[in-house]
Write an enzyme that holds these catalytic residues in place. Structure first.
Site, mmCIF file in Angstrom:
data_model
loop_
_atom_site.group_PDB
_atom_site.id
_atom_site.type_symbol
_atom_site.label_atom_id
_atom_site.label_comp_id
_atom_site.label_asym_id
_atom_site.label_seq_id
_atom_site.Cartn_x
_atom_site.Cartn_y
_atom_site.Cartn_z
ATOM 1 N N ASN A 23 137.911 71.845 64.123
ATOM 2 C CA ASN A 23 136.824 72.106 65.087
ATOM 3 C C ASN A 23 136.207 73.477 64.854
ATOM 4 O OD1 ASN A 23 136.301 69.936 67.184
ATOM 5 N ND2 ASN A 23 138.538 69.941 67.084
ATOM 6 N N ASN A 112 136.514 74.612 75.958
ATOM 7 C CA ASN A 112 137.601 73.950 75.234
ATOM 8 C C ASN A 112 137.143 72.559 74.816
ATOM 9 O OD1 ASN A 112 140.314 73.534 74.305
ATOM 10 N ND2 ASN A 112 140.727 72.339 76.151
ATOM 11 N N HIS A 114 138.779 68.822 74.161
ATOM 12 C CA HIS A 114 140.013 68.081 74.455
ATOM 13 C C HIS A 114 139.865 66.636 73.969
ATOM 14 C CE1 HIS A 114 143.734 67.102 76.483
ATOM 15 N NE2 HIS A 114 143.153 65.999 76.916
HETATM 16 C C1 GRF Z 1 141.794 68.544 68.303
HETATM 17 O O1 GRF Z 1 141.953 67.172 68.474
HETATM 18 C C2 GRF Z 1 141.485 69.213 69.621
HETATM 19 O O2 GRF Z 1 140.701 68.448 70.458
HETATM 20 C C3 GRF Z 1 142.868 69.369 70.199
HETATM 21 O O3 GRF Z 1 143.688 69.704 69.119
HETATM 22 C C4 GRF Z 1 143.106 69.215 67.911
HETATM 23 C C5 GRF Z 1 142.890 70.412 67.042
HETATM 24 O O4 GRF Z 1 142.398 70.081 65.787
HETATM 25 N N1 GRF Z 1 142.856 70.320 71.295
HETATM 26 P P1 GRF Z 1 141.714 71.192 64.871
HETATM 27 O O5 GRF Z 1 142.696 72.364 64.791
HETATM 28 O O6 GRF Z 1 140.417 71.581 65.485
HETATM 29 O O7 GRF Z 1 141.558 70.529 63.537
#
Ligand code: GRF
Length: 209
Positions: A23, A112, A114
């Site tokens: 992300n 955030n 989620h």
């Molecule tokens: C994502 O699915 C996010 O929504 C959750 O943890 C995961 C993190 O993935 N909170 P990344 O580190 O962004 O690849």
């Protein structure tokens, strides 16, 4: 600084991660109207740190294991974040529960992502739980962070249909794709002044722009 200069000033974003950082990468790729001043991790092993460094973004580690309690960790984290005077703090797979003083300090300027359609499935293992309950639809949510974990005001959601025979991995991959789409969209809206949290805690989306 004149009003003109201050309103045109470049916005600043700080991203907090704990792991893979996909992300975070989506935010770096999105050509947002902001400088990503730093990527900060509580986990020195987070893969996303190397990705950020490769892309020329400053990184820092505040290792939670070096602090006696959450309050001390959060205080040290806030020092690192505030060094950059961010307009917005984006939690991107940041896996620590934050204390109320930290969250209040960033009220209305911390988001955030989620991996569920909140208020369904706050917390961990969202994909497994969605499959176990036999839901037909799953998805992801961007929200402002408020003191109760995963329950802040919702900014954007994306639905992902659950397909027959779905596994946790397949479903997670499809949800992640949507996370990478809606998180930059929400952050962009905030940076452009179209999305904000009102004083009553509700999300305001200005469609006039
Ligand atoms: C994502 O699915 C996010 O929504 C959750 O943890 C995961 C993190 O993935 N909170 P990344 O580190 O962004 O690849």
């Amino acid at each position: 600084m004149t009003h003109y200069q201050s309103s045109m000033a470049e916005k600043t974003l700080v991203i907090l991660i704990s792991g893979r950082g996909s992300n975070m990468e989506a935010l770096l790729d999105a050509k947002l109207p902001a400088r990503v001043a730093a990527v900060i991790s509580n986990n020195p092993q987070a893969k996303g740190l190397a990705t950020a460094q490769r892309r020329g973004v400053e990184t820092a580690v505040v290792d939670h294991r070096e602090f006696p309690d959450r309050t001390a960790f959060d205080a040290a984290l806030a020092v690192q974040v505030d060094k950059h005077r961010p307009d917005l703090v984006a939690l991107a797979g940041f896996m620590r529960v934050l204390t109320e003083p930290f969250i209040e300090h960033y009220r209305g300027r911390m988001m955030n992502i989620h991996p569920s359609l909140l208020p369904e499935f706050p917390g961990l293992d969202t994909h497994r739980r969605a499959l176990a309950t036999g839901s037909r639809v799953h998805g992801c949510t961007v929200h402002f962070v408020t003191p109760v974990v995963d329950s802040g005001p919702i900014i954007l959601q994306a639905k992902v249909p659950i397909e027959p025979g779905d596994t946790e991995e397949r479903l997670a991959a499809r949800v992640l794709k949507e996370e990478h789409r809606i998180y930059p969209e929400a952050v962009r809206g905030f940076l452009e002044g179209r999305i904000r949290m009102g004083s009553d805690g509700a999300v305001i989306v200005d469609k006039a722009h």
